[in-house]
Design a protein around this motif. Sequence first.
Motif, short mmCIF file in Angstrom:
data_model
loop_
_atom_site.label_atom_id
_atom_site.label_comp_id
_atom_site.label_asym_id
_atom_site.label_seq_id
_atom_site.Cartn_x
_atom_site.Cartn_y
_atom_site.Cartn_z
N GLN A 1 -1.06 -9.38 -74.26
CA GLN A 1 -2.23 -9.71 -74.91
C GLN A 1 -1.93 -8.75 -76.44
N LEU A 2 -2.42 -9.59 -77.39
CA LEU A 2 -1.95 -8.93 -78.89
C LEU A 2 -3.05 -8.11 -79.17
N SER A 3 -2.74 -6.76 -79.65
CA SER A 3 -4.05 -5.79 -80.06
C SER A 3 -4.71 -6.46 -81.38
N LYS A 4 -5.65 -5.72 -81.75
CA LYS A 4 -6.24 -5.90 -83.06
C LYS A 4 -5.22 -5.79 -84.05
N VAL A 5 -4.93 -6.91 -84.79
CA VAL A 5 -4.11 -7.05 -85.96
C VAL A 5 -4.85 -6.32 -87.36
N GLN A 6 -4.50 -5.24 -87.80
CA GLN A 6 -5.16 -4.61 -88.89
C GLN A 6 -4.67 -5.22 -90.38
N LEU A 7 -3.43 -5.85 -90.21
CA LEU A 7 -2.92 -6.38 -91.47
C LEU A 7 -3.45 -7.54 -91.96
N LYS A 8 -3.08 -8.05 -93.11
CA LYS A 8 -3.61 -9.33 -93.84
C LYS A 8 -2.47 -9.58 -94.67
N VAL A 9 -2.10 -11.04 -94.99
CA VAL A 9 -1.21 -11.41 -95.78
C VAL A 9 -1.12 -10.65 -97.07
N GLY A 10 -0.03 -10.25 -97.37
CA GLY A 10 -0.09 -9.73 -99.00
C GLY A 10 0.20 -8.25 -98.75
N ASP A 11 -0.11 -7.54 -97.67
CA ASP A 11 0.06 -6.02 -97.44
C ASP A 11 1.33 -5.74 -97.41
N LYS A 12 1.84 -4.48 -98.23
CA LYS A 12 3.10 -3.87 -98.07
C LYS A 12 3.31 -3.19 -96.74
N VAL A 13 4.44 -3.32 -96.09
CA VAL A 13 4.73 -2.31 -94.86
C VAL A 13 6.20 -1.95 -95.29
N ALA A 14 6.33 -0.61 -94.31
CA ALA A 14 7.68 -0.08 -94.51
C ALA A 14 8.26 -0.40 -93.35
N LYS A 15 9.91 0.01 -93.41
CA LYS A 15 10.60 -0.33 -92.26
C LYS A 15 10.32 0.55 -91.22
N GLU B 1 -3.68 -14.54 -83.57
CA GLU B 1 -4.71 -13.69 -83.97
C GLU B 1 -4.96 -12.51 -82.87
N SER B 2 -5.87 -11.45 -83.39
CA SER B 2 -6.21 -10.50 -82.46
C SER B 2 -6.82 -10.83 -81.20
N GLY B 3 -6.01 -10.30 -79.86
CA GLY B 3 -6.66 -10.63 -78.59
C GLY B 3 -6.08 -11.88 -77.93
N ALA B 4 -5.00 -12.63 -78.91
CA ALA B 4 -4.23 -13.82 -78.29
C ALA B 4 -3.35 -13.39 -77.14
N TYR B 5 -3.21 -14.08 -76.32
CA TYR B 5 -2.16 -13.94 -75.39
C TYR B 5 -0.52 -14.49 -75.73
N VAL B 6 0.43 -13.62 -76.00
CA VAL B 6 1.46 -14.12 -76.52
C VAL B 6 2.57 -14.19 -75.48
N GLN B 7 3.56 -15.32 -75.62
CA GLN B 7 4.79 -15.15 -74.85
C GLN B 7 5.77 -14.26 -75.27
N THR B 8 6.99 -13.96 -74.45
CA THR B 8 8.15 -13.46 -74.99
C THR B 8 8.64 -14.12 -75.96
N SER B 9 9.03 -13.40 -77.27
CA SER B 9 9.78 -14.12 -78.25
C SER B 9 8.74 -14.78 -79.13
N THR B 10 7.63 -14.94 -78.83
CA THR B 10 6.70 -15.57 -79.74
C THR B 10 6.48 -14.79 -81.22
N PRO B 11 6.59 -15.76 -82.24
CA PRO B 11 6.72 -14.95 -83.54
C PRO B 11 5.05 -14.59 -83.59
N ILE B 12 4.87 -13.36 -84.49
CA ILE B 12 3.75 -12.99 -84.57
C ILE B 12 3.44 -12.52 -86.17
N PHE B 13 4.50 -12.09 -86.83
CA PHE B 13 4.50 -12.06 -88.26
C PHE B 13 5.65 -12.20 -88.96
#
Length: 300
Positions: free
Chosen positions: A73-87, A202-214
Amino acid sequence: MKQWLLIILAMGALIIGYRQLIMEKFLGWFVTHDAIPVTAAPVNKALLPHVVRGRGQLQAVEVVDVVSPVAGQLSKVQLKVGDKVAKGQTLATVRSRELLQRVEKIAAALEAATADLRQKESRLAEAEKVLERAHELRSRDLIAGRELNDAEVAFDTARAQQALTRAQVAEQQAALEQTRYLLAVSKLVAPLSGVVTRILAESGAYVQTSTPIFSVGALEPLTVMIEIPETDLNFVRDGATAQVLADALPDRVFEGRVSLLQSKLEKTQRVVAEVELSNRDRLLVPGMNVEVILVQKNGQ
């Protein structure tokens, strides 16, 4: 009398002539001469630069998908499209119920195997003492050779059982470490420094192994695609310089270069130009709306 009349007439004629001369000079100051003829020449349009304008949206050249390492289960996603992230930045985590249950099961099996190993080691130690005693008694002819053989067989059996149980314990320990590692790496981290271009779950979604999230796009270089009108096709070339104006940064002008011209055949011929820019200052972000200006002289 006639003489005076002639003198008066002569003086009058002289005055009239002088007055006429003065008036001609005076009027000459205000009277213009004939205008100089001017010939209109056509403007040489070949010397004027041709300007091509287009609008588009910035895109990242390098885009990497971030996939889930485990099912859960995917945790709550705090990001949105356009947010900068660091490696290396944590983008989200996946809580795997299956992995948690597996850890509990393996831990219980490891505990049982460890307890069994202690019993096997105790039996081996006891069998070793019996064997030593049998050797001593046999050396003194106090027991038969068969009894010594029985002690040796019991010792070998206890040692084999101890070795097998020890291997089982090591196997359970390795499985537990591997499962705990999978739980530890259930974090989704940014593979590079850039900006979030897509969120695919989305937050709370059940995802499989190798499922693209971002999807994360690098900030440099960037590209923008603009459509070239049919009337301007002859004025755009690969490698032509371009000026890029971002709607969000109206006071800045960024330099780019046409890196690709791609034809699209539909009802009318269309050409799409790809303009690439370096974005070294990291001021531009994928998704920004921009205007592209291509200035090129005729004949170039």
